[in-house]
Scaffold this active site. Structure first.
Site, PDB file in Angstrom:
ATOM      1  N   HIS A 116      43.159  47.152  34.498  1.00 43.82           N
ATOM      2  CA  HIS A 116      41.950  47.495  35.241  1.00 43.82           C
ATOM      3  C   HIS A 116      42.354  48.556  36.265  1.00 43.82           C
ATOM      4  O   HIS A 116      43.489  48.551  36.741  1.00 43.82           O
ATOM      5  CB  HIS A 116      41.458  46.226  35.938  1.00 43.82           C
ATOM      6  CG  HIS A 116      40.130  46.352  36.615  1.00 43.82           C
ATOM      7  ND1 HIS A 116      39.990  46.896  37.861  1.00 43.82           N
ATOM      8  CD2 HIS A 116      38.894  45.975  36.225  1.00 43.82           C
ATOM      9  CE1 HIS A 116      38.726  46.855  38.207  1.00 43.82           C
ATOM     10  NE2 HIS A 116      38.031  46.304  37.239  1.00 43.82           N
ATOM     11  N   ASP A 193      48.027  40.689  37.725  1.00 39.01           N
ATOM     12  CA  ASP A 193      46.607  40.708  38.053  1.00 39.01           C
ATOM     13  C   ASP A 193      45.968  39.516  37.338  1.00 39.01           C
ATOM     14  O   ASP A 193      45.832  39.515  36.111  1.00 39.01           O
ATOM     15  CB  ASP A 193      46.015  42.037  37.574  1.00 39.01           C
ATOM     16  CG  ASP A 193      44.501  42.082  37.695  1.00 39.01           C
ATOM     17  OD1 ASP A 193      43.897  41.090  38.132  1.00 39.01           O
ATOM     18  OD2 ASP A 193      43.929  43.121  37.323  1.00 39.01           O
ATOM     19  N   GLN A 196      41.194  37.940  35.555  1.00 43.73           N
ATOM     20  CA  GLN A 196      40.492  37.412  34.374  1.00 43.73           C
ATOM     21  C   GLN A 196      41.138  36.153  33.801  1.00 43.73           C
ATOM     22  O   GLN A 196      40.571  35.545  32.893  1.00 43.73           O
ATOM     23  CB  GLN A 196      40.422  38.478  33.269  1.00 43.73           C
ATOM     24  CG  GLN A 196      39.553  39.680  33.602  1.00 43.73           C
ATOM     25  CD  GLN A 196      38.070  39.348  33.746  1.00 43.73           C
ATOM     26  OE1 GLN A 196      37.601  38.273  33.360  1.00 43.73           O
ATOM     27  NE2 GLN A 196      37.333  40.274  34.318  1.00 43.73           N
ATOM     28  N   LYS A 219      35.162  35.596  40.669  1.00 52.79           N
ATOM     29  CA  LYS A 219      35.266  35.445  39.210  1.00 52.79           C
ATOM     30  C   LYS A 219      35.589  34.008  38.809  1.00 52.79           C
ATOM     31  O   LYS A 219      35.421  33.638  37.654  1.00 52.79           O
ATOM     32  CB  LYS A 219      36.333  36.383  38.652  1.00 52.79           C
ATOM     33  CG  LYS A 219      35.972  37.850  38.880  1.00 52.79           C
ATOM     34  CD  LYS A 219      36.573  38.753  37.865  1.00 52.79           C
ATOM     35  CE  LYS A 219      36.612  40.175  38.366  1.00 52.79           C
ATOM     36  NZ  LYS A 219      35.668  41.057  37.653  1.00 52.79           N
ATOM     37  N   CYS A 359      36.094  49.848  33.848  1.00 50.95           N
ATOM     38  CA  CYS A 359      37.174  50.125  34.811  1.00 50.95           C
ATOM     39  C   CYS A 359      38.542  50.037  34.136  1.00 50.95           C
ATOM     40  O   CYS A 359      39.517  49.600  34.756  1.00 50.95           O
ATOM     41  CB  CYS A 359      37.132  49.183  36.006  1.00 50.95           C
ATOM     42  SG  CYS A 359      35.609  49.248  36.920  1.00 50.95           S
TER      43      CYS A 359
HETATM   44  N1  PMP Z   1      41.471  43.113  37.385  1.00 51.82           N
HETATM   45  C1  PMP Z   1      40.733  42.760  36.348  1.00 51.82           C
HETATM   46  C2  PMP Z   1      41.401  42.462  35.047  1.00 51.82           C
HETATM   47  C3  PMP Z   1      39.340  42.673  36.483  1.00 51.82           C
HETATM   48  O1  PMP Z   1      38.595  42.325  35.439  1.00 51.82           O
HETATM   49  C4  PMP Z   1      38.742  42.948  37.729  1.00 51.82           C
HETATM   50  C5  PMP Z   1      37.258  42.867  37.937  1.00 51.82           C
HETATM   51  N2  PMP Z   1      36.488  43.543  36.982  1.00 51.82           N
HETATM   52  C6  PMP Z   1      39.580  43.307  38.781  1.00 51.82           C
HETATM   53  C7  PMP Z   1      40.921  43.370  38.580  1.00 51.82           C
HETATM   54  C8  PMP Z   1      39.052  43.649  40.123  1.00 51.82           C
HETATM   55  O2  PMP Z   1      38.429  42.563  40.701  1.00 51.82           O
HETATM   56  P1  PMP Z   1      37.704  42.762  42.102  1.00 51.82           P
HETATM   57  O3  PMP Z   1      36.687  43.833  41.879  1.00 51.82           O
HETATM   58  O4  PMP Z   1      37.099  41.447  42.378  1.00 51.82           O
HETATM   59  O5  PMP Z   1      38.741  43.157  43.072  1.00 51.82           O
END
Ligand code: PMP
Length: 404
Positions: A116, A193, A196, A219, A359
């Protein structure tokens, strides 16, 4: 049963929309909202400051939440749990603070191609600042990481390996423990990270041997605005603070300061206690349902969707062929139909899914799909909701003017 579970999520029942965008943000059970309300009604004061009873109660609630997160991740020490706003902030904290501490020109950071942007841009930034360079672990076309290929990329120059636990596009669980072993062999640290993975699978940072692990409350069925960074105590201790100001100091003079002990060194300013308390409630809720039951429902729904899509000649699902390797994430393309048209038509049918680059532009470019559609399921979704999704997908091409 899912019918019982649905009672905990009034939005799913009351709104007309079929919500299949949990990977973007999850819905929140009533107990999370109640916990926040109770905090503001009964315990609201500035935590870690007021020495009166209410202030102490607020501090206690906040620190109880931290202890619950420690248990959720199976971290050794409560001091290793830093509250931040979200996964993005946690990853930025590591990049700025740890990155600037250890990196020098010629060093390398290894990231996966499926990151991401929030686990990529901080590393790009720290490379520009330190003269380190970024290298990519590419995946196979089904999203698997070939550890032999990864091993060849890890050298004594490698200082940081950063990888998502579960890709938000492919839904597959990455081999974190093996990556940790490869990173540690050359003295590099592994940054994970967990945005997910935490909503779908149990996480044990000790078993994974991760050095840093970040996730977002919103999440995992908790509130927006609260996230967590786990870091190994000796690493966090060695790192400079990321943000400075109040609450993160022992003492301050005209030209210097002594920083507070962990984890407060990394929590400058008034903390987000109410959302931490909400996250505490969300974790308790997840425990009460159990990851096994959640997984069963998610796999059953994913299988139902993938089996049906498998019969649709123009629809293609990215990632593994196995429904149990998706964490509820079904990213797909439809021949001749732009993903934005897919999501708009589905929206007109009352089905909320996501379209775009998610993203994760480098991954989509690598997979040669600049844009895709993504339905993401959770344990609170039902078979009839999946059937509504499938009905819409099966008529998409016709509605775009293609023949039957
Ligand atoms: N990493 C991953 C794999 C994600 O799916 C997301 C959210 N789409 C994020 C990071 C970022 O999360 P946040 O916007 O809550 O910081």
């Amino acid at each position: 049963s899912v019918n019982e579970i649905r009672k905990d999520f009034p939005l799913l029942e009351n709104q007309k929309v079929i919500y299949l965008d949990t990977a973007a943000t999850s819905q929140k059970p009533v107990c999370v909202l109640e916990a926040e309300r109770e905090f503001y009604e009964k315990y609201n004061a500035n935590p870690l400051r007021g020495l009166y009873e209410l202030g102490e109660a607020a501090t206690e609630k906040y620190e109880e939440a931290r202890e619950t997160v420690r248990g959720f991740l199976n971290a050794r020490e409560t001091a290793e749990i830093v509250f931040v706003r979200n996964a993005t902030e946690g990853l930025n904290l590591v990049a700025y603070s740890f990155g600037s501490l250890v990196l020098k020109p010629g060093d390398e950071i290894l990231v996966s191609i499926m990151e991401h942007h929030s686990n990529l841009l901080p590393w790009q930034m720290v490379c520009r600042q330190t003269g380190a360079s970024l290298k990519f672990m590419e995946c196979e076309m089904d999203g698997t990481l070939d550890l032999n290929k990864v091993e060849a990329l890890i050298t004594p120059k490698t200082k940081i390996v950063a990888c998502t636990h579960v890709s938000n596009v492919l839904g597959r669980v990455n081999p974190i423990r093996e990556l940790a072993a490869l990173a540690h062999r050359v003295g590099a640290v592994l940054v994970v990270d967990g945005a997910q993975s935490t909503p779908h699978i149990p996480v044990d940072v000790q078993a994974l041997d991760a050095d840093f692990f970040a996730f977002s409350g919103h999440k995992v069925y908790g509130p927006m605005g609260i996230g967590v960074l786990y870091g190994r105590e000796e690493l966090l201790n060695a790192m400079p603070p990321f943000l400075t100001g109040g609450e993160m100091i022992e003492s301050v003079t005209r030209d210097g300061a002594v920083f507070a002990e962990l984890p407060h060194k990394f929590e400058a300013g008034t903390v987000n206690a109410a959302d931490a308390v909400g996250l505490h409630a969300a974790i308790d809720y997840v425990k009460s349902i159990g990851f096994t039951a959640m997984h069963q429902q998610e796999v059953a729904l994913t299988r139902r969707a993938m089996d049906a899509i498998g019969e649709m000649p123009h629809v293609h699902v990215l990632g593994s062929e196995k429904p149990e390797e998706h964490c509820g994430i079904i990213t797909f393309t439809v021949d001749g139909v732009h993903p934005h048209d897919i999501s708009e038509i589905l929206a007109s049918d009352g089905v909320a899914i996501r379209a775009g680059h998610h993203c994760a532009q480098p991954l989509l470019a690598y997979l040669k799909h600049p844009s895709t559609a993504r339905a993401s399921l959770a344990f609170y979704n039902t078979e009839s909701e999946v059937d509504r999704l499938l009905d819409s997908i099966s008529t998409l091409r016709e509605r775009m003017g293609y023949g039957k």
